[in-house]
Design a protein around this motif. Structure first.
Motif, short mmCIF file in Angstrom:
data_model
loop_
_atom_site.label_atom_id
_atom_site.label_comp_id
_atom_site.label_asym_id
_atom_site.label_seq_id
_atom_site.Cartn_x
_atom_site.Cartn_y
_atom_site.Cartn_z
N LYS A 307 6.97 15.88 -5.23
CA LYS A 307 5.81 15.37 -4.50
C LYS A 307 5.56 13.92 -4.93
O LYS A 307 5.57 13.61 -6.13
CB LYS A 307 4.59 16.22 -4.81
N PRO A 308 5.33 13.00 -3.98
CA PRO A 308 5.10 11.60 -4.35
C PRO A 308 3.92 11.45 -5.29
O PRO A 308 2.90 12.11 -5.14
CB PRO A 308 4.82 10.92 -3.00
N VAL A 309 4.10 10.59 -6.28
CA VAL A 309 3.01 10.34 -7.23
C VAL A 309 1.88 9.57 -6.55
O VAL A 309 0.70 9.80 -6.78
CB VAL A 309 3.56 9.55 -8.44
N GLU A 310 2.23 8.62 -5.66
CA GLU A 310 1.24 7.81 -4.96
C GLU A 310 1.43 7.97 -3.45
O GLU A 310 2.55 8.01 -2.95
CB GLU A 310 1.38 6.34 -5.34
N THR A 311 0.32 8.07 -2.72
CA THR A 311 0.39 8.17 -1.26
C THR A 311 0.23 6.78 -0.65
O THR A 311 -0.47 5.92 -1.20
CB THR A 311 -0.72 9.08 -0.72
N ARG A 312 0.87 6.57 0.49
CA ARG A 312 0.79 5.29 1.20
C ARG A 312 0.45 5.58 2.65
O ARG A 312 1.32 5.91 3.45
CB ARG A 312 2.11 4.54 1.08
N LEU A 313 -0.84 5.49 2.99
CA LEU A 313 -1.32 5.77 4.33
C LEU A 313 -1.37 4.48 5.14
O LEU A 313 -1.94 3.48 4.69
CB LEU A 313 -2.70 6.42 4.29
N VAL A 314 -0.79 4.50 6.34
CA VAL A 314 -0.83 3.35 7.23
C VAL A 314 -1.26 3.80 8.62
O VAL A 314 -0.96 4.92 9.03
CB VAL A 314 0.55 2.65 7.31
N LYS A 315 -1.97 2.94 9.32
CA LYS A 315 -2.39 3.22 10.71
C LYS A 315 -1.31 2.72 11.65
O LYS A 315 -0.66 1.70 11.38
CB LYS A 315 -3.73 2.54 11.00
N TYR A 316 -1.12 3.42 12.75
CA TYR A 316 -0.12 2.99 13.72
C TYR A 316 -0.58 3.33 15.13
O TYR A 316 -1.39 4.22 15.35
CB TYR A 316 1.24 3.63 13.43
N ILE A 317 -0.05 2.55 16.10
CA ILE A 317 -0.35 2.75 17.52
C ILE A 317 0.95 2.59 18.30
O ILE A 317 1.91 1.97 17.82
CB ILE A 317 -1.39 1.73 18.03
N PRO A 318 1.01 3.12 19.52
CA PRO A 318 2.22 2.92 20.35
C PRO A 318 2.38 1.45 20.71
O PRO A 318 1.41 0.74 20.97
CB PRO A 318 1.94 3.78 21.59
N GLN A 319 3.60 0.98 20.73
CA GLN A 319 3.85 -0.41 21.09
C GLN A 319 3.48 -0.70 22.54
O GLN A 319 3.16 -1.84 22.89
CB GLN A 319 5.33 -0.75 20.86
N ALA A 320 3.47 0.33 23.38
CA ALA A 320 3.11 0.13 24.78
C ALA A 320 1.65 -0.28 24.94
O ALA A 320 1.26 -0.80 25.99
CB ALA A 320 3.37 1.42 25.57
N ALA A 321 0.80 -0.05 23.93
CA ALA A 321 -0.62 -0.39 24.03
C ALA A 321 -0.91 -1.82 23.59
O ALA A 321 -2.05 -2.28 23.69
CB ALA A 321 -1.43 0.59 23.17
N ILE A 322 0.09 -2.56 23.13
CA ILE A 322 -0.14 -3.87 22.52
C ILE A 322 0.12 -4.98 23.54
O ILE A 322 1.13 -4.99 24.25
CB ILE A 322 0.78 -4.06 21.30
N LEU A 323 -0.82 -5.93 23.60
CA LEU A 323 -0.68 -7.14 24.42
C LEU A 323 -0.83 -8.35 23.51
O LEU A 323 -1.30 -8.24 22.37
CB LEU A 323 -1.74 -7.17 25.52
#
Length: 446
Positions: A307-323
């Protein structure tokens, strides 16, 4: 004359009533037609407004844990392995265990013929009794010498009596030690298991002559607890030490067996080597596990997922939503008035069909992910479905193609054999399951 006048009056009244009826009917028709036209105009206005508002699909900003779960190849090792060997010489009189069974510490595994050793023990008992008698005689003689008149006993006689007493004492001790050794030999004719564990095959059977320098009679390995030995890169080892300091000497792991079965188990810190292997850059580590069900077999190769000692949470969105424009990257959100609102964002790396979001959005925020081509700042939009319902709708549309075809095609589809339609449905459903390999599709807002 009077009759003519009355008839004229009646015909005039009749025409008047008819005119009133015609006027009333015309007014009613005009009022009804006006209501119909107003309703039609309202419907047309609503349709135009609906057509003017672009239809969009909302998605939800999701989080992904990018802390990777490391996997190491390890080997299962018993904490104790014992070769069962005889301590005395003789023929095996009995084998007292079932091969492959669990044996307990102190359990008799083999019995070696005891007659010779019991006879030796009885001989040693007799020698002890003889030594006691000699000691008693020497003690009595020494007392007589000491109590006799010193003028009648010479010094040499007194010395001989004292020496005989001491020799008798030593002979008794020697005889008692010989008896003890003989008793030990008798006990050793019962070959016992020194540990609790699983015993293997009996390598010698009844009637075989064995001696202490013979090959092992059998092998017993301890199964519970058991340990897993694997090697960690030095960087991962330092992280493991950090985990031990913060959470104690218990390490949560998953152990994957050779048949693919996974065991979630807590490994107790057992051993770490005192140096890094210069050839591989790794450190040997051992964790101890409970193994009551015996699924961890000594000698087996397993995969240990830490089990990872440290967690790394990142936010993400679909590339189709980006302008993007001259000011940078942005997405569209929808406010309470169903109006599109520009939201500036700072983006991170690409990951499959998704893009990491560093600033501007939080987990759970709703953004437009489809229909974005017709959207502008402040434009009213129609949220027709969220992405989750869109995904399921796509699958349902493929599973029920009759709902999307003209009536003639529907009739043809209904006429197809049931097996053919089922086969087509299964193929379409399989196609609808494709998702990005790196990150699953973002869950969508409701």
């Amino acid at each position: 004359m009077e009759n003519e006048q009355q008839e004229k009056k009646k015909s005039g009244a009749t025409r008047f009533i008819a005119i009133l009826l015609i006027i009333a009917a015309a007014g009613g028709f005009w009022y009804w037609n006006r209501g119909v036209q107003e309703k039609k105009a309202q419907q047309e206005a609503a349709m135009k407004a609906a057509q003017a508002a672009p239809m969009v699909v909302l998605g939800e900003v999701e989080e992904a844990d990018l802390s990777t779960q490391k996997e190491y190849v390890g080997s299962v090792e018993p904490i104790q392995t014992v070769n069962v060997v005889p301590s005395v010489t003789g023929k095996i009189a009995a084998v007292n265990f079932k091969e492959g069974s669990i044996v307990h510490a102190g359990q008799v595994l083999f019995t070696i013929e005891q007659n010779q050793y019991k006879a030796t023990r009885d001989l040693r008992k007799a020698q002890v009794d003889e030594a006691r008698a000699n000691l008693a005689n020497a003690e009595s003689y020494l007392k007589r010498v000491k109590t006799a008149d010193q003028r009648a006993v010479s010094a040499s006689e007194s010395d001989k009596a004292n020496a005989a007493y001491l020799a008798a004492q030593a002979a008794l001790v020697s005889a008692q030690a010989s008896l003890q050794l003989a008793q030990i030999d008798v006990e050793r004719t019962s070959v016992r298991s020194p540990i609790t564990g699983r015993i293997g095959k009996a390598l010698f059977t009844k009637g075989n002559y064995v001696k202490p320098d013979s090959s092992p009679l059998a092998v017993v390995v301890q199964e519970d607890p058991i340990r897993v030995n694997f090697s960690l890169p030095d960087r991962d080892y330092l992280r493991l030490l950090k985990s031990f300091k913060e959470h104690g000497s218990v390490f949560e792991t998953k152990i994957k067996l050779s048949n693919g079965e996974e065991i979630e188990a807590k490994g107790m810190r057992d051993f770490e080597n005192n140096q890094v292997d210069s050839k591989t850059g790794t450190v040997a580590v051992r964790l101890r596990y409970a193994n009551k069900d015996g699924r961890l077999m000594p000698g087996a190769l397993v995969r240990v997922s830490a089990k990872p000692v440290e967690t790394r949470l990142v936010k993400y969105i679909p590339q189709a939503a980006i302008l993007a424009d001259a000011q940078g990257d942005y997405v569209f959100t929808v406010n309470d008035n169903q109006e599109a609102v520009v939201k500036r964002v700072k983006l991170g790396n690409e990951y499959g069909t998704a893009r990491f979001v560093e600033e501007g959005l939080e987990k759970g925020d709703k953004i437009i992910v489809q229909g974005i081509q017709m959207v502008r700042q402040g434009v009213k939009v129609q949220v027709v479905e969220n992405q989750k319902s869109r995904d399921t709708a796509a699958e349902k549309a493929k599973e029920s193609e009759l709902d999307l075809k003209p009536a003639e095609d529907n009739a043809k589809e209904e006429a197809k054999p049931e097996a053919e339609k089922t086969d087509k449905t299964d193929k379409n459903a399989d196609q609808g399951k494709k998702v990005p390999a790196a990150i699953p599709p973002a869950k969508q807002g409701k």
